[in-house]
Design an enzyme around this catalytic site. Structure first.
Site, PDB file in Angstrom:
ATOM      1  N   TYR A 200       0.856  -1.190   0.000  1.00 17.95           N
ATOM      2  CA  TYR A 200       0.000   0.000   0.000  1.00 17.95           C
ATOM      3  C   TYR A 200       0.885   1.231   0.000  1.00 17.95           C
ATOM      4  CZ  TYR A 200      -3.556   3.376   1.508  1.00 17.95           C
ATOM      5  OH  TYR A 200      -4.401   4.454   1.596  1.00 17.95           O
TER       6      TYR A 200
ATOM      7  N   ASP B 270       9.258   2.824   0.025  1.00 19.12           N
ATOM      8  CA  ASP B 270       8.174   3.460   0.770  1.00 19.12           C
ATOM      9  C   ASP B 270       8.378   3.087   2.239  1.00 19.12           C
ATOM     10  OD1 ASP B 270       5.934   4.225   2.072  1.00 19.12           O
ATOM     11  OD2 ASP B 270       4.507   3.312   0.679  1.00 19.12           O
TER      12      ASP B 270
ATOM     13  N   LYS C  64       3.775   8.844   8.936  1.00 20.20           N
ATOM     14  CA  LYS C  64       3.602   8.239  10.266  1.00 20.20           C
ATOM     15  C   LYS C  64       4.597   8.789  11.307  1.00 20.20           C
ATOM     16  CE  LYS C  64       0.780   4.634   8.447  1.00 20.20           C
ATOM     17  NZ  LYS C  64       0.826   4.006   7.139  1.00 20.20           N
TER      18      LYS C  64
HETATM   19  C1  PLP Z   1       0.178   4.483   5.757  1.00 16.81           C
HETATM   20  C2  PLP Z   1       0.955   4.242   4.538  1.00 16.81           C
HETATM   21  C3  PLP Z   1       0.895   5.102   3.426  1.00 16.81           C
HETATM   22  C4  PLP Z   1      -0.096   6.220   3.338  1.00 16.81           C
HETATM   23  O1  PLP Z   1       0.119   7.208   4.285  1.00 16.81           O
HETATM   24  P1  PLP Z   1      -1.101   8.200   4.654  1.00 16.81           P
HETATM   25  O2  PLP Z   1      -0.479   9.155   5.606  1.00 16.81           O
HETATM   26  O3  PLP Z   1      -2.171   7.338   5.233  1.00 16.81           O
HETATM   27  O4  PLP Z   1      -1.529   8.841   3.389  1.00 16.81           O
HETATM   28  C5  PLP Z   1       1.759   4.867   2.380  1.00 16.81           C
HETATM   29  N1  PLP Z   1       2.624   3.853   2.401  1.00 16.81           N
HETATM   30  C6  PLP Z   1       2.714   3.010   3.440  1.00 16.81           C
HETATM   31  C7  PLP Z   1       3.709   1.908   3.421  1.00 16.81           C
HETATM   32  C8  PLP Z   1       1.862   3.161   4.529  1.00 16.81           C
HETATM   33  O5  PLP Z   1       1.917   2.286   5.526  1.00 16.81           O
END
Ligand code: PLP
Length: 428
Positions: free
Chosen positions: A144, A239, A267
């Site tokens: 994701y 990511d 995060k």
């Molecule tokens: C949470 C998450 C996102 C998205 O971040 P948001 O602040 O919710 O837009 C993207 N990549 C990873 C790996 C994530 O865990």
């Protein structure tokens, strides 16, 4: 436990907010029941609107790595708020957090701040396309990267929990530029590169996957991606929205000693305020406006409250690197304890863990990619979720999510959790 007031609040929310929630992962659709409304939180605990105390294993999906209402962050935000909450002009604070992030993370020269992980990943891909002058991207099934169009192809996390890994609203034109690969399968990636020679701008990957449960990379996977990217003029995007400033001060690049070309954060980097960021070596970052041709912007980007929270969080982590060890030890303790009681109760399960990310899949086979993650027994997961909730323990309401431990957890909390897992798994 009683959830009377939460249920009432949810009924009211549903009237004016789609599904009653502002992000689908907060809904209880996959496990049944109604979401719990939080009133406050401190340290390792959530306090809900009915007066229940819950041990929190989500921690706002990662940011509260040092506990809820962490005093230095709260103070920093209060002090900054008194001086004005947004200017749309540069502040010294932005340079301070940028310099600290660049010092903590290997292999990056410059960083740009945005407001979410979604924005970070979306912007990173645009930058990669602009820099390489190529259109296609490779992503992995079950990973994701936020909810921007290019990523909603076999996406993990809430997208798969709610049955829309390929979301309507994403045009065929966009989807055709996203090539889908299997996590931990280098051969599959090699075939995609071969079939799309000189067309692939970047490979974006969660270097430790956390959106199909926790799935660490198998030995050689990240190194293999690095080599293929170097050989084919493809940019490698890590990511690290989940893993950054959690698995190590320098994220997975440091932990597993593999260099990415662009790194995305979210995060933890915001300390609980809305912050994302993406970073790379100068040559790539200088491609961004106003220096370069790739456009990217944000009215509230680098917001002083958000930067104050983020800077304080990064300073705390940087000044006490022992915290990563402490988190790892606590999570390993939980891992060993749950492993023991689940085995004793003859449950089919697999626990995956790396550092302070951990997940329990109710299937005995190794969980290494999306297909194996999807095999878990969801009926057992529902019993597990509600059983733990009943004991005052909050995990994500989906089998496709990692747990995020906070250093505020005590060993008594962990023992209590292991006992609860024992009790609940006897009912399977
Ligand atoms: C949470 C998450 C996102 C998205 O971040 P948001 O602040 O919710 O837009 C993207 N990549 C990873 C790996 C994530 O865990």
């Amino acid at each position: 436990m009683l959830y009377k007031r939460s249920s009432q609040l949810f009924a009211e929310a549903e009237k004016v907010i789609p599904g009653g929630v502002n992000s689908p992962v907060r809904a209880f659709k996959a496990v049944g029941g109604t979401p719990i409304f939080v009133k406050s939180a401190k340290g390792a605990y959530l306090y809900d609107e009915d007066g229940n105390r819950l041990i929190d294993y989500i921690n706002s999906w990662g940011p509260m790595i040092l506990g809820h209402a962490y005093e230095p962050v709260v103070q920093a935000v209060i002090e900054k708020a008194k001086l004005g909450t947004s200017f749309g002009m540069p502040t010294e604070l932005e340079t301070q957090i940028a310099a600290l992030a660049v010092a903590m993370v290997p292999n990056i020269d410059k960083i740009r701040f945005v407001n979410s992980g979604t924005e970070a990943c979306m912007s990173a891909v645009r930058l990669a396309r602009g820099f390489t002058n190529k259109d296609k991207i490779i992503k992995f099934a079950g990973c994701y990267h936020g909810h921007s169009d290019s990523f909603l192809i076999q996406a993990g996390s809430g997208a798969v929990t709610f049955g829309s890994p390929n979301s309507p609203g994403v045009t065929a034109g966009t989807a055709k530029d996203t090539l889908l690969a299997t996590y931990n399968d280098l051969e599959n990636v090699a075939l995609l590169i071969e079939a799309n020679k000189n067309e692939i701008a970047c490979i974006i990957v969660e270097p430790v996957a956390g959106n199909m449960g926790c799935i660490p990379p198998v030995a050689g996977f990240l190194e293999g991606l690095r080599q293929m990217c170097t050989d084919n003029d493809i940019l490698l995007i890590f990511d690290e929205v989940m893993t950054g400033f959690r698995l190590a001060a320098g994220g997975v690049q440091e932990l597993l000693n593999v260099n990415a070309d662009i790194v995305c954060f979210g995060k933890v980097i915001g300390g609980g305020l809305p912050v994302g960021a993406f970073a790379a070596r100068a040559e790539i970052m200088n491609y961004l406006a106003p220096l370069g041709p790739v456009y990217q912007a944000g009215t509230l980007s680098g917001n002083p409250l958000a930067m104050a929270a983020g800077l304080t969080m990064l300073q705390s982590l940087n000044n006490d690197r022992n915290v990563f060890k402490s988190l790892e030890e606590k999570t390993a303790y939980l891992h060993a304890g749950m492993d023991k009681v689940l085995k004793a109760n003859n449950v089919d399960f697999t626990i995956n863990r790396i550092g302070s990310m951990i997940s329990v899949h109710f299937d005995a086979n190794p969980v290494i990619d999306f297909k194996s993650a999807a095999k878990g027994d969801n009926e057992n997961f529902k019993k597990f979720f509600h059983g733990l909730l009943n004991e005052g323990i909050y995990i994500a309401p989906s089998a496709y999510e990692s747990w995020f431990l906070t250093d505020a957890l005590s060993y008594e909390d962990l023992d209590f959790t292991i006992q609860a897992v024992d009790k609940v798994s006897k009912t399977f």
